[in-house]
Design a protein around this motif. Structure first.
Motif, short mmCIF file in Angstrom:
data_model
loop_
_atom_site.label_atom_id
_atom_site.label_comp_id
_atom_site.label_asym_id
_atom_site.label_seq_id
_atom_site.Cartn_x
_atom_site.Cartn_y
_atom_site.Cartn_z
N LEU A 104 39.52 32.79 18.25
CA LEU A 104 38.92 32.26 17.02
C LEU A 104 39.96 31.53 16.18
N SER A 105 41.18 32.08 16.15
CA SER A 105 42.20 31.49 15.30
C SER A 105 42.84 30.27 15.96
N ASN A 106 42.70 30.16 17.26
CA ASN A 106 43.33 29.04 17.96
C ASN A 106 42.40 28.51 19.04
N PRO A 107 41.58 27.51 18.72
CA PRO A 107 40.57 27.02 19.66
C PRO A 107 41.17 26.46 20.95
N GLN A 108 42.45 26.10 20.91
CA GLN A 108 43.08 25.55 22.12
C GLN A 108 43.53 26.66 23.07
N GLN A 109 43.48 27.89 22.58
CA GLN A 109 44.05 29.00 23.34
C GLN A 109 43.44 29.11 24.75
N HIS A 110 42.16 28.75 24.85
CA HIS A 110 41.50 28.94 26.15
C HIS A 110 42.07 28.01 27.22
N LEU A 111 42.89 27.06 26.79
CA LEU A 111 43.46 26.15 27.78
C LEU A 111 44.59 26.81 28.57
N GLU A 112 45.08 27.94 28.05
CA GLU A 112 46.15 28.64 28.76
C GLU A 112 45.62 29.14 30.11
N ARG A 113 46.27 28.70 31.17
CA ARG A 113 45.78 29.04 32.51
C ARG A 113 46.92 29.44 33.43
N VAL A 114 46.60 30.30 34.37
CA VAL A 114 47.56 30.73 35.38
C VAL A 114 46.82 30.76 36.71
N SER A 115 47.48 30.32 37.77
CA SER A 115 46.87 30.41 39.11
C SER A 115 47.86 31.06 40.06
N VAL A 116 47.31 31.83 40.97
CA VAL A 116 48.18 32.47 41.97
C VAL A 116 47.45 32.44 43.32
N ASP A 117 48.19 32.15 44.38
CA ASP A 117 47.60 32.21 45.72
C ASP A 117 47.63 33.66 46.20
N LEU A 118 46.48 34.20 46.50
CA LEU A 118 46.41 35.58 46.98
C LEU A 118 46.39 35.57 48.50
N GLN A 119 47.45 36.15 49.07
CA GLN A 119 47.59 36.15 50.53
C GLN A 119 47.18 37.52 51.10
N HIS A 120 47.08 37.54 52.41
CA HIS A 120 46.73 38.78 53.12
C HIS A 120 47.67 39.91 52.70
N GLY A 121 47.11 40.99 52.21
CA GLY A 121 47.92 42.16 51.82
C GLY A 121 48.36 42.15 50.37
N ASP A 122 48.11 41.08 49.64
CA ASP A 122 48.53 41.04 48.24
C ASP A 122 47.69 41.99 47.39
N LEU A 123 48.38 42.60 46.44
CA LEU A 123 47.73 43.50 45.47
C LEU A 123 47.94 42.92 44.08
N ILE A 124 46.89 42.87 43.31
CA ILE A 124 47.07 42.54 41.90
C ILE A 124 46.38 43.61 41.06
N THR A 125 46.86 43.78 39.83
CA THR A 125 46.14 44.64 38.92
C THR A 125 45.86 43.86 37.63
N MET A 126 44.75 44.14 37.03
CA MET A 126 44.44 43.63 35.70
C MET A 126 44.43 44.86 34.80
N GLU A 127 45.19 44.77 33.72
CA GLU A 127 45.46 45.98 32.93
C GLU A 127 45.02 45.84 31.48
N GLY A 128 45.05 46.94 30.77
CA GLY A 128 44.86 46.93 29.32
C GLY A 128 43.57 46.25 28.91
N CYS A 129 43.67 45.36 27.95
CA CYS A 129 42.49 44.66 27.43
C CYS A 129 42.32 43.30 28.08
N PHE A 130 42.77 43.18 29.31
CA PHE A 130 42.72 41.89 30.00
C PHE A 130 41.31 41.32 30.06
N GLN A 131 40.34 42.18 30.31
CA GLN A 131 38.95 41.69 30.48
C GLN A 131 38.38 41.18 29.16
N LYS A 132 39.00 41.59 28.06
CA LYS A 132 38.54 41.14 26.76
C LYS A 132 39.08 39.74 26.46
#
Ligand SMILES: O=C(O)CCC(=O)C(=O)O
Ligand SMILES: [Fe+2]
Length: 181
Positions: A104-132
């Protein structure tokens, strides 16, 4: 269970979207227990609560994808507090995109992006309030002809009143209600 087409919503999402439908509990098969043991060993999460649900997504090829979303279904209570989601990739490499939700305070904030190639056997976790605060997706990938399977573990926190886990959790915190929620 495997979602044949990841474009469809996950089983948990379906259950969350249709509150009258419930997913019958199933015993964790031995092969999945072995995978979970290996995943938890790799994550060194000794003493940390293990998630109580697992969803499998099958992407038959690069034309199957899952669009921008957050795993913010009420049954995980990921908007109310910390929420850990653990994800294992098997098979073909696919790109995993993350983007911040519009602030709300920064309308451009949604432009922040990250990409990662997920390979066979890779594990990722999403933590905390990430889904928010962040969305994620697995976009279509031209040229990918082989399948990828994703196993995602989440903790279901909101149980149906008749669920033994609801009664157990209630007993743990409040003995006066007789385990009924
Ligand atoms: O396939 C993946 O890595 C992500 C799947 C996903 O986001 C979901 O099932 O909610
Ligand atoms: Fe997701």
């Amino acid at each position: 269970r495997v979602n044949r087409n990841a474009e469809q919503k996950s089983l948990c999402e379906k259950a969350a979207a249709a509150p009258t439908s419930t997913m019958p509990a199933v015993e964790v098969p031995d092969w999945l227990s072995e995978v979970e043991d290996a995943v938890w060993h790799a994550l060194c999460t000794t003493g940390v609560e293990r998630p109580n649900s697992c969803v499998a997504n099958l992407y038959a090829d690069g034309m199957e994808s899952v669009d921008w979303h957050a795993d913010n279904e009420p049954l995980f209570e990921g908007l109310l507090g910390d929420c850990r989601i653990v994800s294992l990739s098997l098979g073909e490499t696919r790109r995993f995109d993350l983007r911040r939700r519009r602030g709300l305070s920064n309308p451009q904030q949604h432009l922040e992006r990250v990409s990662v190639d997920l390979q066979h056997g890779d594990l990722i976790t999403m933590e905390g309030c990430f889904q928010k605060h962040w969305y994620h997706r697995v976009p279509k990938a031209g040229g990918v002809t082989r399948p990828r399977i994703n196993l995602t573990w989440r903790s279901i926190r909101r149980h149906h009143a008749t669920c033994p886990l609801a009664k157990k959790m209630c007993h743990d915190c409040c003995s006066s209600c007789g385990g009924m929620v």
